[in-house]
Design an enzyme around this catalytic site. Structure first.
Site, mmCIF file in Angstrom:
data_model
loop_
_atom_site.group_PDB
_atom_site.id
_atom_site.type_symbol
_atom_site.label_atom_id
_atom_site.label_comp_id
_atom_site.label_asym_id
_atom_site.label_seq_id
_atom_site.Cartn_x
_atom_site.Cartn_y
_atom_site.Cartn_z
ATOM 1 C CG ASP A 63 46.794 63.992 61.266
ATOM 2 O OD1 ASP A 63 46.240 64.506 60.270
ATOM 3 O OD2 ASP A 63 47.562 63.023 61.176
ATOM 4 C CE1 TYR A 76 39.534 60.590 59.893
ATOM 5 C CE2 TYR A 76 39.489 62.987 59.825
ATOM 6 C CZ TYR A 76 39.278 61.804 60.501
ATOM 7 O OH TYR A 76 38.807 61.842 61.787
ATOM 8 N N GLY A 77 41.956 60.812 53.669
ATOM 9 C CA GLY A 77 42.185 61.404 52.344
ATOM 10 C C GLY A 77 41.492 60.713 51.196
ATOM 11 C CB CYS A 108 44.118 66.430 59.301
ATOM 12 S SG CYS A 108 43.611 65.355 57.955
ATOM 13 C CG ASN A 109 47.803 69.037 54.696
ATOM 14 O OD1 ASN A 109 48.246 70.015 54.127
ATOM 15 N ND2 ASN A 109 48.488 68.406 55.636
ATOM 16 C CB THR A 110 42.191 65.351 54.405
ATOM 17 O OG1 THR A 110 43.287 64.775 53.691
ATOM 18 C CG2 THR A 110 40.892 64.906 53.790
ATOM 19 C CB THR A 144 50.008 65.050 58.162
ATOM 20 O OG1 THR A 144 49.243 63.974 57.587
ATOM 21 C CG2 THR A 144 49.102 66.096 58.734
HETATM 22 N N1 DGL Z 1 46.376 63.628 57.621
HETATM 23 C C1 DGL Z 1 46.035 63.485 56.229
HETATM 24 C C2 DGL Z 1 46.339 64.797 55.488
HETATM 25 O O1 DGL Z 1 47.179 65.571 55.890
HETATM 26 C C3 DGL Z 1 46.795 62.350 55.577
HETATM 27 C C4 DGL Z 1 46.374 60.989 56.046
HETATM 28 C C5 DGL Z 1 44.932 60.667 55.719
HETATM 29 O O2 DGL Z 1 44.602 60.491 54.529
HETATM 30 O O3 DGL Z 1 44.161 60.588 56.659
HETATM 31 O O4 DGL Z 1 45.733 65.062 54.483
#
Ligand code: DGL
Length: 272
Positions: free
Chosen positions: A11, A43-44, A74-76, A199
């Protein structure tokens, strides 16, 4: 034959521990290595090229540790770079978008699903595409909620101020009429399913659930991903032996003390 090697989870920071928590619950016999890129989180709000480069650097580090599968918590990263990761490694690579999308497509009755996520995830339209693959008739309303990650990172999970910020973030989805794609089904104005496509958001679930109300099912990708992982390990014959003690290692590109403090503040002393 059972495979005792650990599963690698990645993540951008501590948020992916929501996925780790569900994996440990669902697959208690599995060992894990978790890597959070805390030095470069979030990251987002970054451009895709950076998300891709940073993610692959971290995934390379995990892949070098003799893991049997990779989970992109990590979704991003899952939205922007899952294909790159799949082409790069000789092992199963599971993201969080598809499992979450499948659960949401199954859960909706009205055919209107809201998704909240980071700006990069929303820009990719990965959730809309994945839900359309499951059921093209579902109308998806994606909405970026960039204020929520900093809240969670700061350990602010409740209280009137947090509730006001979450309420403001959700307003465009919960107001009913949205600008999602597709044609709403007659008589169904509001969403009946809200997918937490980031997340960090499961940690705000009590507030989100309260604001969404009893008629909206709140689905998180973390739980759906743990179930998908169990299935993936079973079909690829990679499950560990039952009854052997599992080992869990957490790594961060950032400062370990800060990682531990944030993780403990968010999850309590039990997780790590
Ligand atoms: N882990 C990122 C997600 O799930 C959220 C935090 C980020 O922006 O890095 O998209």
């Amino acid at each position: 034959m059972p495979d005792q090697r650990p599963i690698g989870l990645f993540d951008s920071g501590v948020g992916g521990l929501t996925v780790l928590r569900q994996v440990i619950r669902r697959l208690p016999q599995e060992s894990t290595v978790y890597l959070g890129d805390n030095a470069r989180t979030p990251y987002g709000t970054r451009p895709d090229e950076e998300v891709r480069r940073f993610s692959l650097e971290c995934l390379d580090e995990l892949a070098a540790r003799d893991v049997k599968a990779l989970v992109v918590a990590c979704n991003t990263t899952s939205a922007v770079a899952l294909g790159d990761a799949r082409r790069r490694y000789q092992m199963p690579v599971l993201g969080v978008v598809r499992p979450g999308a499948a659960a949401a497509a199954l859960a909706t009755r009205s055919g209107r699903v809201g998704v909240i996520a980071t700006p990069a995830t929303v820009r990719s339209r990965a959730y809309s595409d994945a839900i359309a693959d499951e059921d093209p008739a579902v109308v998806v309303l994606e909405h970026a909620t960039p204020e929520l990650v900093p809240l969670v990172e700061a350990g602010r999970l409740d209280g009137p101020e947090v509730e006001a910020i979450v309420s403001r973030s959700l307003a465009p989805l919960l107001a009913g009429a949205g600008e999602g794609e597709g044609t709403p089904r007659e008589g169904d104005e509001g969403i009946d399913t809200l997918l937490l496509g980031c997340t960090h958001y499961p940690l705000l679930e009590p507030i989100i659930g309260r604001l969404a109300g009893p008629d909206v099912a709140v689905i998180d990708s973390a739980t759906a991903t743990a179930s998908a992982l169990a299935e993936l390990l079973a079909v690829t014959d990679l499950l560990a032996r039952q009854g052997h003690p599992a080992r869990h290692l957490q790594l961060t590109t950032g400062e370990t003390g800060a990682f531990e403090r944030t993780a403990e503040r968010l999850f309590g002393p039990g997780l790590l």
